[in-house]
Write a protein that holds these residues in place. Structure first.
Motif, PDB file in Angstrom:
ATOM      1  N   SER A  11     104.059  73.343  66.740  1.00 28.81           N
ATOM      2  CA  SER A  11     103.595  74.725  66.685  1.00 28.81           C
ATOM      3  C   SER A  11     103.327  75.133  65.248  1.00 28.81           C
ATOM      4  CB  SER A  11     104.646  75.658  67.305  1.00 28.81           C
ATOM      5  OG  SER A  11     104.318  76.998  67.071  1.00 28.81           O
ATOM      6  N   GLU A  13     102.538  78.023  64.257  1.00 23.90           N
ATOM      7  CA  GLU A  13     103.131  79.335  63.999  1.00 23.90           C
ATOM      8  C   GLU A  13     104.586  79.204  63.578  1.00 23.90           C
ATOM      9  OE1 GLU A  13     101.310  78.619  66.552  1.00 23.90           O
ATOM     10  OE2 GLU A  13      99.606  80.003  66.578  1.00 23.90           O
ATOM     11  N   GLY A 255     111.707  82.851  65.762  1.00 22.85           N
ATOM     12  CA  GLY A 255     110.349  83.172  66.185  1.00 22.85           C
ATOM     13  C   GLY A 255     110.116  84.656  66.324  1.00 22.85           C
ATOM     14  N   LEU A 260     105.933  85.860  65.809  1.00 26.99           N
ATOM     15  CA  LEU A 260     105.000  84.891  66.387  1.00 26.99           C
ATOM     16  C   LEU A 260     104.225  85.510  67.543  1.00 26.99           C
ATOM     17  CD1 LEU A 260     107.122  81.615  66.470  1.00 26.99           C
ATOM     18  CD2 LEU A 260     105.745  82.560  64.629  1.00 26.99           C
ATOM     19  N   GLU A 264     103.695  81.944  72.191  1.00 29.26           N
ATOM     20  CA  GLU A 264     104.781  81.049  71.794  1.00 29.26           C
ATOM     21  C   GLU A 264     106.033  81.270  72.644  1.00 29.26           C
ATOM     22  OE1 GLU A 264     104.825  78.436  69.726  1.00 29.26           O
ATOM     23  OE2 GLU A 264     102.661  78.736  69.566  1.00 29.26           O
ATOM     24  N   ARG A 267     106.355  78.378  74.809  1.00 34.89           N
ATOM     25  CA  ARG A 267     106.942  77.194  74.178  1.00 34.89           C
ATOM     26  C   ARG A 267     108.463  77.306  74.179  1.00 34.89           C
ATOM     27  NH1 ARG A 267     104.199  73.713  70.990  1.00 34.89           N
ATOM     28  NH2 ARG A 267     102.611  75.290  70.542  1.00 34.89           N
TER      29      ARG A 267
END
Length: 293
Positions: A11, A13, A255, A260, A264, A267
Motif C-alpha cells: 500500500s 498510502e 492509518g 488514509l 484502505e 485492506r
C-alpha cells in the motif's frame, strides 16, 4: 510509516504517510495534513467519530474498518453455513444399526476443503501484494475461506461434538481480549516485533506447505496431527495469531492517524479477517486435541 507486513507493504498510502515538522500526519496525495487525523495525541476513543460540523473527506476511520471487517466475516459465515448444509449428514446407519460415515458426504467435505482452501490461499497472495486493494477480491477471498472453513468445521464436528461452537466463541473472545489489552495496556509495536511476527507467519505457512507436499509421498510430519507435536504447533499458531491481531490494530491506528483514503479500510479488514481465520483454525485443532485426550 514503512510496513513490514506483506498485507500493508504494497500500500503506497501506508508507506508514504509521514509526519511533518509540526507533528501533523500527512498523506501522500498532496502532502497536506487533514483535520481530525493529524493529532497523534488525540484520545483513542474519538478515532473515526470526527467533530460536529466536520465535512467527511472519505478517509479511513475506525467505523469504516469495523464495518468492512464485519462484512467480510459475515460472508465467511454465510458461505460456511451453505457449505455445511451442502455436505449434509455425514453419519448414516447400516443394516446392523451401526453409525458409519457417509462416503458421499465425506467426498463433498474433502472437495470443499481443498477447493476453498486453495482458492482462498491464492487470493490471499493477490490481496497481500496488490498495490490498490480490491473490495471484490477481499470478499471473494472471504467467500472461498468460508467454503473451506465450513467443510473443515463439519469434519471436526463429526469427530468432536460441540468443538466448532467452542472455537467460534473462543475466537471472538481472543479478538475482544486482544483489543482490550492493546487499548488499556497501551501496547506499542516496534520494528523488531513486526519483523518477528511476519517471519513467524511466513515460517508457519512454509512448514504447512512442506507438510502438505511430504504427505503426498506418505510422510507424516505430525505438525497437523493430534499428537504432542501437533498440539505444540497449534498453540504456537494461536499465539502468532494473537500477535497478528496486535499488528492489525497498530496499522489501523496508524492509518486513521495518517488520514488514509477510505478504500484502505478494505485492506485493514482483509488483514483482520486473515488473523481471525488463523486464530479459529488453530483453536479448533487445540480443542479437538484436548477433547481427543
Amino acid at each position: 510509516m514503512k510496513s513490514n507486513n506483506p498485507v500493508f507493504a504494497r500500500s503506497e498510502e501506508f508507506n508514504r504517510a509521514s509526519t511533518n515538522a509540526y507533528g501533523n500526519q500527512t498523506y501522500s496525495g498532496g502532502g497536506a495534513a487533514y483535520p481530525g487525523y493529524g493529532n497523534t495525541t488525540s484520545d483513542p476513543s474519538t478515532w473515526g467519530t470526527g467533530t460536529p460540523g466536520q465535512v467527511d473527506q472519505g478517509r479511513m476511520t475506525i467505523d469504516s474498518v469495523v464495518q468492512k471487517t464485519a462484512i467480510s466475516v459475515a460472508v465467511i459465515f454465510a458461505t460456511a453455513i451453505v457449505t455445511w448444509w451442502w455436505i449434509g449428514d455425514m453419519g448414516t446407519s447400516n443394516a446392523f444399526g451401526q453409525t458409519v460415515v457417509d462416503s458421499d458426504a465425506m467426498a463433498r467435505a474433502s472437495m470443499g476443503a481443498m477447493l476453498g482452501a486453495g482458492g482462498a490461499f491464492l487470493l490471499s497472495l493477490v490481496n497481500s501484494f496488490k498495490r490498490v486493494i480490491s473490495p471484490a477480491l477481499v470478499l471473494a477471498f472471504a467467500a472461498l475461506e468460508g467454503v473451506a472453513l465450513g467443510a473443515v468445521s463439519k469434519l471436526f464436528e463429526v469427530q468432536f461434538d460441540g468443538v466448532v461452537m467452542s472455537a467460534v466463541i473462543g475466537t471472538f473472545g481472543a479478538l475482544a481480549g486482544t483489543l482490550a489489552a492493546y487499548k488499556f495496556l497501551d501496547i506499542k509495536v516496534g520494528d523488531k516485533f513486526r519483523r518477528g511476527v511476519v517471519a513467524g507467519m511466513f515460517g508457519m505457512v512454509g512448514l504447512g506447505l512442506l507438510s502438505l507436499v511430504l504427505s503426498f509421498f506418505g510422510i507424516d510430519t505430525g505438525l497437523y496431527g493430534f499428537g504432542g507435536l501437533g498440539f505444540v504447533f497449534a498453540v504456537a499458531g494461536l499465539v502468532l495469531g494473537i500477535f497478528m491481531l496486535i499488528l492489525d490494530f497498530d496499522y489501523v491506528e496508524q492509518g486513521v492517524a495518517a488520514g488514509l483514503p477510505d478504500r484502505e479500510s478494505w485492506r485493514a479488514a482483509f488483514g483482520l479477517t486473515v488473523s481471525l481465520v488463523w486464530i479459529y483454525t488453530n483453536l479448533l485443532r487445540i480443542l479437538a486435541i484436548l477433547r481427543g485426550d
